[in-house]
Design a protein around this motif. Structure first.
Motif, PDB file in Angstrom:
ATOM      1  N   ARG A 146       0.825  -1.202   0.000  1.00 10.76           N
ATOM      2  CA  ARG A 146       0.000   0.000   0.000  1.00 10.76           C
ATOM      3  C   ARG A 146       0.865   1.260   0.000  1.00 10.76           C
ATOM      4  N   ALA A 147       2.041   1.174   0.641  1.00 15.15           N
ATOM      5  CA  ALA A 147       2.971   2.307   0.613  1.00 15.15           C
ATOM      6  C   ALA A 147       3.679   2.404  -0.736  1.00 15.15           C
ATOM      7  N   ILE A 148       4.050   1.253  -1.305  1.00 13.62           N
ATOM      8  CA  ILE A 148       4.814   1.245  -2.554  1.00 13.62           C
ATOM      9  C   ILE A 148       4.009   1.818  -3.716  1.00 13.62           C
ATOM     10  N   VAL A 149       2.734   1.477  -3.798  1.00 18.29           N
ATOM     11  CA  VAL A 149       1.945   1.912  -4.956  1.00 18.29           C
ATOM     12  C   VAL A 149       1.852   3.437  -5.030  1.00 18.29           C
ATOM     13  N   ARG A 150       2.043   4.091  -3.904  1.00 14.27           N
ATOM     14  CA  ARG A 150       2.001   5.552  -3.883  1.00 14.27           C
ATOM     15  C   ARG A 150       3.193   6.164  -4.614  1.00 14.27           C
ATOM     16  N   LYS A 151       4.297   5.404  -4.689  1.00 17.24           N
ATOM     17  CA  LYS A 151       5.560   5.920  -5.234  1.00 17.24           C
ATOM     18  C   LYS A 151       5.923   7.252  -4.579  1.00 17.24           C
ATOM     19  N   PRO A 152       6.059   7.260  -3.260  1.00 15.15           N
ATOM     20  CA  PRO A 152       6.331   8.502  -2.542  1.00 15.15           C
ATOM     21  C   PRO A 152       7.806   8.899  -2.622  1.00 15.15           C
ATOM     22  N   SER A 153       8.109  10.094  -2.134  1.00 20.17           N
ATOM     23  CA  SER A 153       9.501  10.532  -2.041  1.00 20.17           C
ATOM     24  C   SER A 153      10.186   9.971  -0.807  1.00 20.17           C
ATOM     25  N   VAL A 154       9.393   9.672   0.238  1.00 17.92           N
ATOM     26  CA  VAL A 154       9.958   9.207   1.511  1.00 17.92           C
ATOM     27  C   VAL A 154       9.074   8.092   2.074  1.00 17.92           C
ATOM     28  N   PHE A 155       9.712   6.995   2.499  1.00 16.21           N
ATOM     29  CA  PHE A 155       9.029   5.943   3.258  1.00 16.21           C
ATOM     30  C   PHE A 155       9.285   6.169   4.744  1.00 16.21           C
ATOM     31  N   LEU A 156       8.247   6.009   5.560  1.00 15.62           N
ATOM     32  CA  LEU A 156       8.376   6.069   7.011  1.00 15.62           C
ATOM     33  C   LEU A 156       7.882   4.739   7.586  1.00 15.62           C
ATOM     34  N   PHE A 157       8.724   4.078   8.383  1.00 14.36           N
ATOM     35  CA  PHE A 157       8.363   2.797   9.001  1.00 14.36           C
ATOM     36  C   PHE A 157       8.390   2.953  10.514  1.00 14.36           C
ATOM     37  N   ASP A 158       7.268   2.666  11.171  1.00 13.24           N
ATOM     38  CA  ASP A 158       7.192   2.774  12.629  1.00 13.24           C
ATOM     39  C   ASP A 158       7.097   1.375  13.238  1.00 13.24           C
ATOM     40  N   GLU A 159       8.260   0.800  13.570  1.00  8.47           N
ATOM     41  CA  GLU A 159       8.370  -0.532  14.168  1.00  8.47           C
ATOM     42  C   GLU A 159       7.468  -1.550  13.456  1.00  8.47           C
TER      43      GLU A 159
END
Length: 360
Positions: A146-159
């Motif tokens: 779900r995060a990848i399909v956005r093709k964002p500039s920044v990934f944020l992972f919270d544990e």
């Protein structure tokens, strides 16, 4: 893609200061890990970058743009939470499509992005299932998708791996690392697990009580910790510590003494008589019969407990009044109460000022 810069960042809840004066630069395409104990402010910092928490002071820049007052949806970030946060009534495909549909992405583009993400993550055979029909690892892959399909500039992972079992955590951290390297997206990853931090990050930022302790490559933090906190936090089993005093070119601890290694003599000479904390990692405490690396000295220890792990034994012992942990070969497991001598590799000693806790 975009770099992220935190300038004098602060977060307060009333009179409680959670983060104070945090300065950190995450380079474009870098995998940065924020690590520290519970309550150190790492997740709060991530939520401020995401726009989910208001900033009490300082600035956040993403791609050179100050985003303090920019709403989360306009920051071009994608966040993966500790809880998978999947919609239970939707299929995997619908979960992956949801954010794109909200942004009114054309259907052909939605299909392309979802297919591509599903193939990358190996979940293309699961697109018709609902979250309750998936394992924990599969759900985490859907959250990643779900995060990848956005093709964002920044990934944020919270544990993101906290809810998985130990074996699956090892597998998933390798997959996340490979995925980030493939996509080249700037990634900020929060964890309390220093093993995750060491194995995943290009660089690691260690936080404690809302303050940055040290930033560097994993081996830099491991081999040259800036202070006592970083030395104790990074490494498993953790570093051994002994209270001691510098006396005429030697190190006097309770129950034993050590010569000062050549690399530390200048620093030690300037602090003759000073109280210090001596640090030595378990792998630099060597059983008799093995050849130590470089200059060494023997110290007597009393065995408290031995933990056989198959390929090695972790021995918990005491040197004087101080605990000491070391590894040894599994051929002879010592018994509780055994009196042994071990060799300390002096070139790998760490000295910390007892008052400031800074590395000498």
């Amino acid at each position: 893609m975009a770099g992220v810069v935190l300038r004098d960042l602060a977060k307060r809840f009333g009179e409680t200061r959670v983060i104070e004066g945090l300065d950190l630069e995450i380079h474009d395409g870098e995998f940065m890990v924020l690590v520290g104990p519970s309550g150190c402010g790492k997740s709060t910092a991530l939520r401020m970058i995401a726009g989910l928490e208001e900033v009490s002071g300082g600035e956040i820049l993403i791609g050179g743009r100050v985003v303090n007052d920019v709403p989360p949806k306009d920051r071009d970030i994608a966040m993966v939470f500790q809880s998978y946060a999947l919609y239970p009534h939707m299929t995997v495909r619908e979960n992956l499509e949801f954010g794109l549909r909200i942004r009114k992405t054309p259907q052909a583009e939605v299909d392309r992005l979802v297919t591509e993400a599903a193939q990358v993550l190996g979940i293309d055979a699961l697109l018709h299932r609902k979250p309750k029909e998936l394992s924990g690892g599969q759900r985490q892959r859907v959250a990643l998708g779900r995060a990848i399909v956005r093709k964002p500039s920044v990934f944020l992972f919270d544990e993101p791996l906290s809810n998985l079992d130990a074996k699956l955590r090892v597998q998933m951290r390798a997959e996340i690392k490979k995925l980030q390297a493939r996509l080249g997206v700037t990634t900020i990853y929060v964890t309390h697990d220093q093993i995750e931090a060491m194995t995943m990050g290009n660089r690691i930022a260690v936080l404690n009580a809302g303050k940055l302790q040290q930033v560097g490559a994993p081996l830099e933090l491991y081999e040259r910790p800036a202070n006592l906190f970083v030395a104790a936090f990074i490494g498993s089993p953790p570093m051994n510590f002994f209270k001691a005093r510098l006396e005429r070119g030697g190190i006097a601890a309770a129950g034993f003494s050590l010569p000062v290694p050549a690399a530390l003599r200048a620093a030690a000479a300037a602090r003759d008589g000073a109280a210090v904390t001596v640090g030595i990692r378990p792998e630099n405490v060597v059983e008799l019969g093995r050849t130590p690396r470089g200059e060494s000295a023997r110290i007597p220890v009393t065995v408290d407990i031995a933990e056989p792990l198959g390929d090695e034994v972790i021995v918990h012992a005491r040197a004087g009044e101080d605990p000491v942990v070391f590894r040894q070969a599994p051929h002879a497991i010592p018994a509780i109460g055994d009196q042994l001598e071990v060799q300390v590799e002096l070139d790998h000693l760490h000295l910390f000022d007892a008052e400031t806790q800074r590395r000498l």
